[in-house]
Scaffold this motif. Structure first.
Motif, short mmCIF file in Angstrom:
data_model
loop_
_atom_site.label_atom_id
_atom_site.label_comp_id
_atom_site.label_asym_id
_atom_site.label_seq_id
_atom_site.Cartn_x
_atom_site.Cartn_y
_atom_site.Cartn_z
N GLY A 57 -52.69 -63.39 40.00
CA GLY A 57 -53.68 -62.56 39.35
C GLY A 57 -54.02 -61.27 40.06
N SER A 58 -53.73 -61.17 41.35
CA SER A 58 -54.16 -60.01 42.12
C SER A 58 -53.56 -58.71 41.61
CB SER A 58 -53.81 -60.20 43.61
OG SER A 58 -52.43 -60.45 43.78
N LEU A 59 -52.30 -58.75 41.18
CA LEU A 59 -51.66 -57.54 40.69
C LEU A 59 -52.43 -56.97 39.50
CD1 LEU A 59 -47.87 -56.91 40.27
CD2 LEU A 59 -49.41 -56.44 38.38
N PHE A 60 -52.73 -57.82 38.53
CA PHE A 60 -53.42 -57.34 37.35
C PHE A 60 -54.91 -57.14 37.61
CE2 PHE A 60 -49.54 -58.94 35.45
CZ PHE A 60 -49.25 -57.91 34.57
N ILE A 116 -51.18 -56.20 45.60
CA ILE A 116 -52.26 -55.23 45.47
C ILE A 116 -51.70 -53.81 45.36
CG2 ILE A 116 -54.16 -54.13 46.72
CD1 ILE A 116 -54.97 -56.92 47.68
N VAL A 117 -50.74 -53.49 46.23
CA VAL A 117 -50.15 -52.15 46.19
C VAL A 117 -49.44 -51.92 44.86
CG1 VAL A 117 -48.34 -50.71 47.20
CG2 VAL A 117 -49.93 -51.93 48.69
N GLN A 118 -48.66 -52.90 44.42
CA GLN A 118 -47.95 -52.74 43.16
C GLN A 118 -48.93 -52.64 41.99
OE1 GLN A 118 -44.97 -55.71 42.35
NE2 GLN A 118 -44.04 -54.51 40.70
N GLY A 119 -50.01 -53.42 42.04
CA GLY A 119 -51.00 -53.37 40.97
C GLY A 119 -51.69 -52.02 40.87
#
Length: 415
Positions: A57-60, A116-119
C-alpha cells in the motif's frame, strides 16, 4: 447547484496527442502490472503479512498524498521534465530489486523506501497524464474517452501476468522479471520526445497574472461544492475491490488451484472487447440504473471465483470483466459532466485519488485479515462486499440528484 452539461464537438477523439498519450500510459502502466506477483514474492522471502500490507500500500499511499497537489502545481508548468524524471526513476526502482538481499535486517525498510520513492514520482506522472487527457477529450465524448483510455491500465493486466508467468521459470524469480520490465522505458522515452511540444505547453496560460494561492482556492472551492461526495465514495469502494483482486488473486489461486494468469487475461480481454465495441454507446446508458445492477453482478462473480466449482472460474472471470467495463466509465463520466471547466482536471485527479486511497487501504486490510489467521478466501470476499457498497452509494447519489432536481423545479414553479 447548476449542473454542467457537455455539448457535442466535431473535434475527433483519436487525435495524435490522444494516441501518443494512450501509448505512453499503456507502456508505463506495465511498471504497475508487473507487481501482480509482489505479494506472493514477499511471502516466498518470508516477509510478515503485516509488512506485506504496508509495502503493497505504501506506493499508492504516496500517490494519494501527492497527486492532488501535483495536479494543481503542474497545471501551469511544462509536463516534460517531471514525466521524464518519473520514467527514469520507475526504471531505476525496477532494476534495484534484483540486488536486494532478503537476509538483510533492513530488507523491509529498503523495500519501503523504494516503494515510497516510486509512489512519489508516480503521483507526478499520473497528475500530468490526467491533465493532458482531460484536455485531449472533446466535449460530448467523455464516457467514450475515459473508457478507451482506461484500456491503458487494463491491457497491461491482460498481457503482463500472462507473459510474466511464462517468463518466471526462465528468468528465475520476480526481481529478475521486474528488471526485464524496465526495458519498456526505452519506447516511453521515444514517445516523450514525440510529444515534447505538447508537453511543454502549460494547461493554463503563463500570461494569466493570478496569484497561485487565489487560483488554488478557486479550484478547491469548486471541488468542495461539486456535490460529488457520494460518487467519489462509490469510486473508492469500487477501487477497494479491484485493488484487492490485483494484489491477492494470485494468493487465492494458490489455494484453489486456479491459474492466476487466466484471471487477469480473461477479465481484461473482456473489458477491452466491450469498451472497444460498445464505447460509442456508453454515453447513452442510464448511469443510475446500470451501475447498481452491474455492481451486484461484479460481487456475484467474486463469490463464484472464490467458492464456486472449477468449471465456473473462467465464466465468472468474464462476468467480472464485463462488470468493470461498464461501471468505471459511467462513474467517471458523472465526475466529468458535473464539473466546471475550471475544476474538471482537478476533480478527475481527485477521482483517481480515490483509487489511490483504495490501493493503500486494500492491502492494509488484506494483510490484517491474513495476520488474523484467515486466508485469501476472506480477503477476496472483502472485494465482493465493497462492490455492493459501491453500487449502493451510487444509487444514493442518484436519489439525491432526483431530490435536488425536484426541489429546483418546485422553486422555479413558485417563482
Amino acid at each position: 447547484m447548476p449542473q454542467i452539461h457537455e455539448t457535442a464537438s466535431d473535434r475527433p477523439l483519436l487525435s495524435r496527442d490522444f494516441v501518443l498519450l494512450f501509448c505512453l500510459a499503456l507502456l508505463s502502466n506495465c511498471y504497475l502490472a508487473v507487481y501482480y506477483c509482489f505479494e506472493q514474492w514477499m511471502e516466498h522471502v518470508m516477509v510478515a503479512p503485516g509488512w506485506r500490507g504496508v509495502l503493497l500500500g505504501s506506493l499508492f499511499g504516496m500517490v494519494m498524498l501527492f497527486r492532488p497537489g501535483a495536479s494543481v502545481l503542474l497545471i501551469k508548468a511544462s509536463k516534460l521534465p517531471p514525466m521524464l524524471a518519473s520514467i527514469l526513476v520507475a526504471n531505476a526502482v525496477l532494476l534495484t530489486y534484483q540486488f536486494l538481499s532478503p537476509d538483510s535486517v533492513f530488507f523491509e525498510w529498503i523495500l519501503l523506501a523504494l516503494r515510497i520513492v516510486q509512489g512519489f514520482f508516480l503521483a507526478i506522472f499520473g497528475a500530468c497524464t490526467t491533465t493532458l487527457l482531460v484536455s485531449c477529450i472533446p466535449p460530448g465524448q467523455s464516457a467514450r474517452g475515459f473508457a478507451l483510455f482506461s484500456l491503458t491500465f487494463l491491457m497491461p493486466y491482460a498481457l503482463v501476468p500472462t507473459i510474466g508467468e511464462a517468463l518466471l521459470p526462465v528468468v528465475g524469480d520476480e526481481p529478475a522479471l521486474y528488471a526485464c520490465t524496465a526495458l519498456l522505458g526505452v519506447p516511453c522515452l521515444v514517445i516523450l520526445y514525440l510529444m515534447r511540444t505538447r508537453l511543454r505547453e502549460p494547461e493554463v496560460a503563463v500570461s494569466v497574472r493570478e496569484d497561485f494561492a487565489v487560483y488554488r482556492r478557486k479550484l478547491v472551492h469548486g471541488v468542495l461544492h461539486s456535490g460529488l461526495g457520494l460518487v467519489l465514495l462509490s469510486i473508492l469502494t469500487l477501487g477497494l475491490c479491484t485493488s484487492t483482486c490485483i494484489y491477492f488473486m494470485k494468493g487465492l489461486c494458490s489455494l484453489t488451484g486456479s491459474d492466476p494468469a487466466q484471471f487477469f487475461f480473461y477479465y481484461t480481454v473482456t473489458i477491452m472487447i466491450v469498451r472497444v465495441v460498445g464505447s460509442r454507446h456508453l454515453d447513452s446508458l442510464p448511469r443510475y440504473r446500470v451501475v447498481p445492477v452491474v455492481a451486484l453482478g461484479m460481487s456475484l462473480s467474486l463469490v463464484l471465483i472464490t467458492w464456486g466449482p472449477a468449471w465456473i472460474y473462467v465464466p465468472a472471470t468474464v462476468l467480472y470483466g464485463l462488470s468493470i467495463s461498464l461501471i468505471y466509465p459511467l462513474q467517471a463520466s458523472v465526475i466529468y459532466n458535473r464539473s466546471t471547466p475550471d475544476t474538471r482536471s482537478v476533480n478527475s485527479n481527485l477521482m483517481l485519488s480515490m483509487f489511490d486511497a483504495a490501493a493503500l487501504l486494500s492491502p492494509l486490510v488484506g494483510g490484517g485479515i491474513l495476520s488474523a489467521g484467515l486466508d485469501y478466501h476472506a480477503v477476496i470476499m472483502l472485494g465482493a462486499v465493497s462492490t455492493v457498497l459501491s453500487g449502493s452509494l451510487f444509487a444514493a447519489d442518484g436519489l439525491r440528484q432526483r431530490s435536488l432536481k425536484r426541489r429546483t423545479e418546485h422553486g422555479a414553479d413558485q417563482a
